[in-house]
Structures are given as structure tokens and as C-alpha cells.
Enzyme design. Structure first.
Site: not given
Lengths: 68, 68, 68, 68, 68, 68
Positions: D1-3, D41, F7
Site C-alpha cells: 500500500m504505497p503512497y 496512491f 512511503k
């Protein structure tokens, strides 16, 4: 002295909704961690749906597909 | 190669003031840490007073209360 | 009520240097924009040189190449 | 679930270019780390050239100097 | 698909407290804006008290002064 | 002069993977926007799975549930 940054898509968020986000976030930090409201910042970024990607797609495209 | 992000409320900051923020921040990183200006970034975000919360309130509300 | 985030590489920054970064940044915001120190946050992120890239390279690689 | 947050100067980036940034970044995270696109995202911030500093100067000044 | 970043000082925050921050923030975005929990990210940064400045001082100094 | 912040959860990312993230992101900005690698920063934040929430849950909990 928490700093909270809330990034959401820019889709008609009202001032009243922003007020609720600020109040709710601040209260959460008071309740869970005992932080002082006087030094709790909440910054809301409204991001254009053309500038937010999810699952290879721009959100603006996802919204158009969903509307059809 | 520092990266500095300055978030301030969007209340009529002039280009000259932005220039001073960039110069001062860059000089500080040169003086304190010996960083190279050529790879020092300073990004200024001007945030609407409706989108910044402090002490349960939107800054726009705090400004209105202070003006009365 | 400014919020400043300073990202630098994690290469032995001392507490005294951090103090100078906080003091200098806060003073800059007081001098240039008349901000209140009591609501000026400065957050310093020290990033591993393995986690910072510049010009296609990790900074850890650039440091090794420079040392040779 | 990278941002992933991409900050670039606001100089006429097209929707097609934004789409390519989102697709390319998402694919990179899939290829290198096996991340799921459904929870990846990518947020693009377009920053005014008056609000980005490099080497003591605002980018708007650097652009003007380069154009002369 | 909101993204929320909570920065707090690194002073013994428990996993249970982090869980409450995540649950409370997510619920707030569901309640106020009707967002989907499945694409709501909350990232908590715990910052060393040596790396957070307020009112010209490092928080580590403020804590020491308060303890005396 | 782009700045990219990636991130991801802190789950054994190798230096080689970080190198690929830096190279791929930088190349993308060169290809799509014609940016200069010399002033393209990529900063990778590895976040503890206890500090990342998705869908009301900490990622550490989601990982435990998935492992059972």
C-alpha cells in the site's frame, strides 16, 4: 504538539465539513494521547482529481467511468 | 541535499517575502550543516485559512473572532 | 502558525545543530512574516543515505564514490 | 500500500503527462516490490515557480534569467 | 481515497493507541465525507523529541525544563 | 527540480530495490517531463507496519491475519 495532514480529493468539501475534520481529529489526539489542542495543527489539502492516481488511473478517470 | 517544506497560511505573502524565506532557509543550512545551495530545495505551501485548524478551530474562524 | 519540515541526510547531525536549525528557522518566520514562535513547529527528518536518491544514485553510493 | 507524492513546478503539465506519471510510478512499485496497484496512491503537487527555491533563488527568477 | 499523516513526538505511544488513532481517523472520514475505509490510509510518524522544535526550543529541552 | 517521496511499509526492502526505485522514478520524470536528473530528489520512507493503517486496521494486524 501534533501535526496532522489530511489529503482528500477536491470534490466540493464544505467549510462545515472541514470544521468537523479539524474538531474530530483534534479531539481524537486529546482523547487517545492527551495532547493539547492549543498546539495541535490540522492541515487539509484538497487535491484535484486529475492529480490523484489510484490503481494506474487518475481519479478523474475513475469518476467518469463510474458515472457512465 | 536538503529539502525544506514551509507551510504557512495563505494571507497575502509577497514574492519578496518568499525570496527572503528561500534565502534565509538556504543560508541556515549552509551555515549550520555546510550543505550545498545548488542542491537545497525550499518549497513553500500557502494553505487557505479555511484548511488550517488550530485548537479545534479553523484559522479563518480565529481570524474573524480576532477582528471583532 | 507555520509548520516547517526539514529533510536532511542522517549523517551525524548533533543536537546543537538541530537547536540552531530550529532557532534559525523560527527566527526567519518571525522576521519575514511576523509569525508567533509559540505556534511555529519545526520538524527535522534525518533520512538514511540509502533512502535518498539524487541524479539516479543513492546518496550512500555518491558518498562512497566521493571518498575514493 | 504505497503512497507516492510527486512535487513538480506548475509549468503546464498536461493530463496525459499526469496519467503517465501515475502509470509509471505504480508499475515501478509493482515491478520492484510486488505492491498491489489497487492500494497504490500517487499524488501530484504542482507548485508555483514563485514558491519553489533552489540555490538561494526562486525558480521563477531562474526561469526569467534563463530566458534572457 | 484519503491519505492522513499524523506526526507526533516519539514518547512511548503504544500499539493500542496507534490502533485507536487509525480507527478514529478512518471513522471520521467515513462519517464526515463518506469516504471508503478500504482506500483510507493513515500513516503515523513518531518524531524524536530532539527533532521537533516549538517556540525556538527543541521539545526535548521543553520536557527537561518542565520536569524540573 | 522534482521532489518525490515514496512511503512504503518497512518489510525488508533491500538496497538494490531502493536503487531501482530511485532509478525508475528519476527516469520517469526525465521521460515524461524532461526534468534534469541532477536536481531530481527521491526520498524513500520505510514505515513500520504498526504505524500504517488501512481500512480501520494496522498493517501489522492485516499481515498477521493473512498469515493465519
Amino acid at each position: 504538539m501534533p501535526y496532522v495532514n489530511i489529503k482528500i480529493t477536491d470534490e466540493g468539501v464544505t467549510t462545515e465539513q472541514k470544521r468537523k475534520l479539524v474538531q474530530g481529529t483534534t479531539q481524537l489526539l486529546v482523547d487517545v494521547l492527551g495532547k493539547s489542542p492549543a498546539t495541535t495543527f490540522v492541515v487539509i489539502d484538497e487535491v484535484s482529481t486529475d492529480n490523484w492516481g489510484l490503481g494506474y488511473h487518475l481519479v478523474s478517470e475513475l469518476r467518469q467511468a463510474a458515472a457512465q
